[in-house]
Design a protein around this motif. Structure first.
Motif, PDB file in Angstrom:
ATOM      1  N   GLY A 162       1.308  -0.875   0.512  1.00 12.37           N
ATOM      2  CA  GLY A 162       0.167   0.354  -0.099  1.00 12.37           C
ATOM      3  C   GLY A 162       0.957   1.680   0.107  1.00 12.37           C
ATOM      4  N   THR A 163       0.402   2.217  -0.334  1.00 13.17           N
ATOM      5  CA  THR A 163       0.625   3.115  -0.532  1.00 13.17           C
ATOM      6  C   THR A 163       1.229   4.202   0.777  1.00 13.17           C
ATOM      7  N   GLY A 164       2.459   4.990   0.805  1.00 13.86           N
ATOM      8  CA  GLY A 164       2.300   6.176   1.765  1.00 13.86           C
ATOM      9  C   GLY A 164       3.347   5.415   3.474  1.00 13.86           C
ATOM     10  N   THR A 165       3.647   6.161   3.944  1.00 14.82           N
ATOM     11  CA  THR A 165       4.578   5.726   5.036  1.00 14.82           C
ATOM     12  C   THR A 165       3.782   4.518   6.354  1.00 14.82           C
ATOM     13  N   HIS A 166       4.382   3.741   6.313  1.00 10.66           N
ATOM     14  CA  HIS A 166       4.337   2.713   7.411  1.00 10.66           C
ATOM     15  C   HIS A 166       5.687   2.431   8.678  1.00 10.66           C
ATOM     16  N   THR A 167       4.230   2.565   9.550  1.00 12.10           N
ATOM     17  CA  THR A 167       5.936   2.765  11.229  1.00 12.10           C
ATOM     18  C   THR A 167       6.078   1.346  11.195  1.00 12.10           C
ATOM     19  N   PHE A 168       7.493   1.035  11.345  1.00  8.16           N
ATOM     20  CA  PHE A 168       7.958  -0.210  12.153  1.00  8.16           C
ATOM     21  C   PHE A 168       8.749  -0.065  13.205  1.00  8.16           C
ATOM     22  N   HIS A 169       8.353  -0.531  14.147  1.00 11.79           N
ATOM     23  CA  HIS A 169       9.181  -0.016  15.391  1.00 11.79           C
ATOM     24  C   HIS A 169       9.967  -1.419  16.067  1.00 11.79           C
ATOM     25  N   LEU A 170      11.420  -1.048  15.990  1.00 12.44           N
ATOM     26  CA  LEU A 170      12.256  -2.648  16.380  1.00 12.44           C
ATOM     27  C   LEU A 170      12.422  -2.506  17.611  1.00 12.44           C
ATOM     28  N   SER A 171      12.098  -3.639  17.991  1.00 14.02           N
ATOM     29  CA  SER A 171      12.019  -4.323  19.841  1.00 14.02           C
ATOM     30  C   SER A 171      14.127  -3.977  19.474  1.00 14.02           C
ATOM     31  N   SER A 172      14.673  -3.869  20.593  1.00 19.46           N
ATOM     32  CA  SER A 172      15.806  -3.475  21.294  1.00 19.46           C
ATOM     33  C   SER A 172      16.234  -5.162  21.857  1.00 19.46           C
ATOM     34  N   PHE A 173      15.096  -6.192  21.530  1.00 21.32           N
ATOM     35  CA  PHE A 173      15.558  -7.817  21.051  1.00 21.32           C
ATOM     36  C   PHE A 173      16.056  -8.263  20.220  1.00 21.32           C
ATOM     37  N   GLY A 174      17.193  -8.578  19.664  1.00 20.50           N
ATOM     38  CA  GLY A 174      17.634  -8.711  17.891  1.00 20.50           C
ATOM     39  C   GLY A 174      16.876  -9.481  17.439  1.00 20.50           C
ATOM     40  N   LYS A 175      16.712 -10.682  17.845  1.00 22.35           N
ATOM     41  CA  LYS A 175      15.795 -11.923  16.897  1.00 22.35           C
ATOM     42  C   LYS A 175      14.335 -11.610  16.698  1.00 22.35           C
ATOM     43  N   ALA A 176      14.139 -10.799  16.797  1.00 23.69           N
ATOM     44  CA  ALA A 176      12.457  -9.853  16.850  1.00 23.69           C
ATOM     45  C   ALA A 176      12.767  -9.120  15.652  1.00 23.69           C
ATOM     46  N   ASN A 177      13.944  -8.957  15.049  1.00 20.77           N
ATOM     47  CA  ASN A 177      14.120  -7.584  14.008  1.00 20.77           C
ATOM     48  C   ASN A 177      14.715  -8.879  13.026  1.00 20.77           C
ATOM     49  N   LYS A 178      14.725 -10.242  13.330  1.00 21.30           N
ATOM     50  CA  LYS A 178      15.667 -10.822  11.607  1.00 21.30           C
ATOM     51  C   LYS A 178      14.031 -11.403  11.178  1.00 21.30           C
ATOM     52  N   TRP A 179      15.190 -11.075   9.521  1.00 20.96           N
ATOM     53  CA  TRP A 179      13.713 -11.617   8.247  1.00 20.96           C
ATOM     54  C   TRP A 179      14.802 -12.173   7.176  1.00 20.96           C
ATOM     55  N   ASP A 180      14.185 -12.967   6.630  1.00 23.26           N
ATOM     56  CA  ASP A 180      15.132 -13.247   5.257  1.00 23.26           C
ATOM     57  C   ASP A 180      14.649 -12.228   4.218  1.00 23.26           C
TER      58      ASP A 180
END
Length: 224
Positions: free
Chosen positions: A180-198
């Motif tokens: 979708g068009t527009g801005t998406h907020t992506f809040h990142l945890s300080s917990f590294g495993k939660a911010n790992k993707w392929d």
């Protein structure tokens, strides 16, 4: 069936009285097999009680509270859901939940495409095995987590707010899409495993606004 009040499905209600195993099966064509609950639908108590929807149309005005087993494999599902136990979504094609979902139990999505039109708030487990999951707004609290591997795809059309600190998080082989068009907020945890993707994919017109806690990091094998 049109129920103006509450539908309670469980074993032993009221205390000392046995009303069977507590199972409700909804099937058939969406246009002709209809269950409408004007109040709330309460499934289970202490792990007992089962609601199986393989077809038909379920509409609950006052919300669905699942304390047992809610199994959705077909038909139309309309209503806000509070899941405290086991919410299983399966079946070929697309399963759409029209309403907000608050999950403190386990949501397992197996070999299907799951669409959540409202706000999905996850304080428990969301397990994709494997499937495609479409969220509007996805909120993960400190105890919530996602699990997905090869072939699992998570789509976000709104914001993704992630505060997870749970060691069970595992999405390093799953793919993340913002649509979708527009801005998406992506809040990142300080917990590294939660911010790992392929793979991270920003589809046409999507803009990503990253907001990270102190010490947070974001890890992908590929960005498209």
């Amino acid at each position: 069936v049109d129920l103006g009040g509450r539908l309670i499905i469980k074993k032993g209600y009221p205390a000392g009285t046995y009303y069977g195993t507590g199972t409700y099966n909804l099937s058939g064509a969406s246009a002709s097999s209809i269950l409408s609950v004007g109040g709330s639908l309460v499934v289970g108590q202490g792990g007992t009680g089962t609601f199986n929807q393989s077809g038909g149309t379920l509409t609950v005005t006052g919300g669905i509270v699942n304390n047992g087993n809610l199994n959705y494999s077909g038909g139309e599902l309309n209503g806000n859901i509070t899941n405290n136990a086991n919410f299983n979504i399966s079946g070929g094609g697309t399963r759409t939940v029209n309403g907000d979902v608050t999950n403190s139990g386990t949501v397992k999505v197996s070999l299907t495409t799951a669409v959540f039109t409202g706000v999905f708030t996850n304080t428990g487990a969301y397990i994709s095995d494997p499937s495609k999951s479409y969220f509007n707004h996805l909120i993960i609290d400190l105890n919530g987590f996602l699990v997905g591997g090869f072939g699992d795809e998570f789509y976000i059309s709104g914001d993704f707010l992630n505060d997870s600190q749970n060691n069970s998080w595992n999405t390093q082989d799953a793919d993340l899409f913002f649509t979708g068009t527009g801005t998406h907020t992506f809040h990142l945890s300080s917990f590294g495993k939660a911010n790992k993707w392929d793979t991270l994919s920003l589809l046409d017109g999507a803009i990503l606004d990253l907001i990270g806690d102190a010490g947070s990091g974001l890890y992908f094998d590929e960005i498209l």
